[in-house]
Scaffold this motif. Structure first.
Motif, PDB file in Angstrom:
ATOM      1  N   GLU A   1      -0.455   5.280 -17.070  1.00  0.00           N
ATOM      2  CA  GLU A   1      -1.413   5.842 -16.051  1.00  0.00           C
ATOM      3  C   GLU A   1      -1.304   4.994 -14.948  1.00  0.00           C
ATOM      4  O   GLU A   1      -1.292   3.578 -15.188  1.00  0.00           O
ATOM      5  CB  GLU A   1      -2.649   6.060 -16.694  1.00  0.00           C
ATOM      6  N   ALA A   2      -1.086   5.218 -13.826  1.00  0.00           N
ATOM      7  CA  ALA A   2      -1.109   4.469 -12.579  1.00  0.00           C
ATOM      8  C   ALA A   2      -1.493   5.309 -11.274  1.00  0.00           C
ATOM      9  O   ALA A   2      -1.495   6.548 -11.393  1.00  0.00           O
ATOM     10  CB  ALA A   2       0.387   3.647 -12.889  1.00  0.00           C
ATOM     11  N   VAL A   3      -1.226   4.543 -10.261  1.00  0.00           N
ATOM     12  CA  VAL A   3      -1.635   5.168  -8.732  1.00  0.00           C
ATOM     13  C   VAL A   3      -0.508   4.661  -7.868  1.00  0.00           C
ATOM     14  O   VAL A   3       0.177   3.615  -8.173  1.00  0.00           O
ATOM     15  CB  VAL A   3      -2.921   5.055  -8.304  1.00  0.00           C
ATOM     16  N   ILE A   4       0.031   5.357  -6.945  1.00  0.00           N
ATOM     17  CA  ILE A   4       0.662   4.861  -5.776  1.00  0.00           C
ATOM     18  C   ILE A   4      -0.068   4.933  -4.949  1.00  0.00           C
ATOM     19  O   ILE A   4      -0.819   5.898  -4.442  1.00  0.00           O
ATOM     20  CB  ILE A   4       2.032   5.912  -5.598  1.00  0.00           C
ATOM     21  N   VAL A   5      -0.213   3.703  -4.087  1.00  0.00           N
ATOM     22  CA  VAL A   5      -0.973   3.413  -2.870  1.00  0.00           C
ATOM     23  C   VAL A   5      -0.245   2.936  -1.774  1.00  0.00           C
ATOM     24  O   VAL A   5       0.859   2.238  -1.916  1.00  0.00           O
ATOM     25  CB  VAL A   5      -1.982   2.184  -3.136  1.00  0.00           C
ATOM     26  N   THR A   6      -0.531   4.034  -0.608  1.00  0.00           N
ATOM     27  CA  THR A   6       0.092   3.771   0.590  1.00  0.00           C
ATOM     28  C   THR A   6      -0.681   3.205   1.506  1.00  0.00           C
ATOM     29  O   THR A   6      -1.867   3.714   1.695  1.00  0.00           O
ATOM     30  CB  THR A   6       0.801   5.284   1.086  1.00  0.00           C
ATOM     31  N   PHE A   7      -0.256   1.999   2.013  1.00  0.00           N
ATOM     32  CA  PHE A   7      -1.294   1.208   3.110  1.00  0.00           C
ATOM     33  C   PHE A   7      -0.823   0.621   3.956  1.00  0.00           C
ATOM     34  O   PHE A   7       0.396   0.494   4.180  1.00  0.00           O
ATOM     35  CB  PHE A   7      -2.071   0.425   2.084  1.00  0.00           C
ATOM     36  N   ASP A   8      -1.526   0.201   4.880  1.00  0.00           N
ATOM     37  CA  ASP A   8      -1.065  -0.771   6.218  1.00  0.00           C
ATOM     38  C   ASP A   8      -1.154  -2.117   5.922  1.00  0.00           C
ATOM     39  O   ASP A   8      -2.384  -2.559   5.889  1.00  0.00           O
ATOM     40  CB  ASP A   8      -1.891  -0.403   7.298  1.00  0.00           C
ATOM     41  N   PRO A   9      -0.241  -2.826   5.445  1.00  0.00           N
ATOM     42  CA  PRO A   9      -0.336  -4.440   5.293  1.00  0.00           C
ATOM     43  C   PRO A   9      -0.552  -5.017   6.386  1.00  0.00           C
ATOM     44  O   PRO A   9      -1.240  -6.370   6.191  1.00  0.00           O
ATOM     45  CB  PRO A   9       0.928  -4.831   4.781  1.00  0.00           C
ATOM     46  N   ALA A  10      -0.794  -4.640   7.502  1.00  0.00           N
ATOM     47  CA  ALA A  10      -1.237  -5.450   8.863  1.00  0.00           C
ATOM     48  C   ALA A  10      -2.652  -5.420   8.800  1.00  0.00           C
ATOM     49  O   ALA A  10      -3.229  -6.254   9.345  1.00  0.00           O
ATOM     50  CB  ALA A  10      -0.507  -4.916  10.087  1.00  0.00           C
ATOM     51  N   VAL A  11      -3.179  -4.524   7.993  1.00  0.00           N
ATOM     52  CA  VAL A  11      -4.945  -4.389   8.299  1.00  0.00           C
ATOM     53  C   VAL A  11      -5.213  -4.826   6.919  1.00  0.00           C
ATOM     54  O   VAL A  11      -6.203  -5.601   6.583  1.00  0.00           O
ATOM     55  CB  VAL A  11      -5.145  -2.858   8.280  1.00  0.00           C
ATOM     56  N   LEU A  12      -4.597  -4.571   5.787  1.00  0.00           N
ATOM     57  CA  LEU A  12      -5.017  -4.966   4.451  1.00  0.00           C
ATOM     58  C   LEU A  12      -3.915  -5.625   3.725  1.00  0.00           C
ATOM     59  O   LEU A  12      -2.772  -4.791   3.181  1.00  0.00           O
ATOM     60  CB  LEU A  12      -5.266  -3.580   3.588  1.00  0.00           C
ATOM     61  N   PRO A  13      -3.776  -6.863   3.847  1.00  0.00           N
ATOM     62  CA  PRO A  13      -2.781  -7.621   3.292  1.00  0.00           C
ATOM     63  C   PRO A  13      -2.422  -7.472   1.868  1.00  0.00           C
ATOM     64  O   PRO A  13      -3.248  -6.984   1.072  1.00  0.00           O
ATOM     65  CB  PRO A  13      -2.937  -9.127   3.501  1.00  0.00           C
ATOM     66  N   LEU A  14      -1.109  -7.412   1.430  1.00  0.00           N
ATOM     67  CA  LEU A  14      -0.659  -7.180   0.242  1.00  0.00           C
ATOM     68  C   LEU A  14      -1.445  -8.095  -0.885  1.00  0.00           C
ATOM     69  O   LEU A  14      -1.682  -7.672  -2.134  1.00  0.00           O
ATOM     70  CB  LEU A  14       0.916  -7.232  -0.094  1.00  0.00           C
ATOM     71  N   GLU A  15      -1.564  -9.281  -0.570  1.00  0.00           N
ATOM     72  CA  GLU A  15      -2.284 -10.331  -1.389  1.00  0.00           C
ATOM     73  C   GLU A  15      -3.660  -9.910  -1.697  1.00  0.00           C
ATOM     74  O   GLU A  15      -4.017  -9.988  -2.758  1.00  0.00           O
ATOM     75  CB  GLU A  15      -2.335 -11.471  -0.649  1.00  0.00           C
ATOM     76  N   VAL A  16      -4.569  -9.245  -0.722  1.00  0.00           N
ATOM     77  CA  VAL A  16      -5.763  -8.636  -1.030  1.00  0.00           C
ATOM     78  C   VAL A  16      -5.710  -7.557  -1.754  1.00  0.00           C
ATOM     79  O   VAL A  16      -6.418  -7.358  -2.829  1.00  0.00           O
ATOM     80  CB  VAL A  16      -6.464  -8.462   0.258  1.00  0.00           C
ATOM     81  N   LEU A  17      -4.821  -6.669  -1.551  1.00  0.00           N
ATOM     82  CA  LEU A  17      -4.445  -5.369  -2.448  1.00  0.00           C
ATOM     83  C   LEU A  17      -4.400  -5.858  -3.979  1.00  0.00           C
ATOM     84  O   LEU A  17      -4.864  -5.213  -5.094  1.00  0.00           O
ATOM     85  CB  LEU A  17      -3.504  -4.352  -1.885  1.00  0.00           C
ATOM     86  N   ILE A  18      -3.400  -6.727  -4.250  1.00  0.00           N
ATOM     87  CA  ILE A  18      -3.097  -7.155  -5.505  1.00  0.00           C
ATOM     88  C   ILE A  18      -4.240  -7.879  -6.254  1.00  0.00           C
ATOM     89  O   ILE A  18      -4.555  -7.732  -7.530  1.00  0.00           O
ATOM     90  CB  ILE A  18      -1.715  -7.896  -5.373  1.00  0.00           C
ATOM     91  N   GLU A  19      -5.070  -8.817  -5.493  1.00  0.00           N
ATOM     92  CA  GLU A  19      -6.355  -9.362  -6.011  1.00  0.00           C
ATOM     93  C   GLU A  19      -7.226  -8.347  -6.379  1.00  0.00           C
ATOM     94  O   GLU A  19      -7.817  -8.539  -7.458  1.00  0.00           O
ATOM     95  CB  GLU A  19      -6.757 -10.381  -5.158  1.00  0.00           C
TER      96      GLU A  19
END
Length: 165
Positions: A42-60
């Protein structure tokens, strides 16, 4: 940018990432990687704007909203992973996990894996929280995760997402 995230129930994971601003799309379903991690999980695929939501924050957020330090008995169904679509993202994600480790008492079990394939969940389960926020499962498992997001990550929330108070 597109990234796959697995670790817990995809109904929960979907709601968590739908609640974030700059997330353009969340696809709920099952992902598999290369052997030995080639079973569907089970998982999701997330499409996002890393300029607005940094990858570091998403992973945390991902690490804090599932049992990212536990080798519990359901790990086959709920593999703790970040699935990367591009090889160059692998090293960046590994570095982020290393940097975030200091914020956890136990070692992270989350793997960085190449994305191989995806199959969506049955349509009746898509957007589960958004269409069923009063269901017992949502109250028991999803609402506490969303409450933590409001407390700890309020600056990155999507104000139009229908969170329960």
């Amino acid at each position: 940018m597109k990234i796959g995230l697995g670790g817990g129930c995809h109904w929960c994971t979907e709601a968590v990432f739908q609640a974030l601003s700059s997330v353009e799309n969340v696809e709920q379903g099952f992902i598999h990687s290369n052997p030995p991690e080639d079973s569907w999980s089970e998982a999701v695929i997330v499409t996002f704007d890393p300029a607005v939501l940094p990858l570091e924050v998403l992973i945390e957020i991902h690490l804090r909203t599932h049992s990212s330090t536990s080798h519990h008995k359901m790990r086959g169904k709920y593999r703790s992973a970040v699935y990367v679509f591009e090889a160059e993202t692998n090293d960046k994600v590994e570095g982020i996990l290393g940097d975030l480790q200091s914020g956890f008492e136990e070692p992270l079990v989350t793997s960085v894996l190449p994305f191989v394939a995806f199959k969506p969940s049955d349509e009746r389960f898509q957007n589960y929280y958004a269409t069923n926020p009063d269901r017992p499962f949502c109250k028991t498992y999803i609402d506490p995760k969303l409450a933590m997001l409001r407390r700890e990550f309020g600056r990155v929330l999507n104000s139009t997402f229908p969170m329960q108070k």
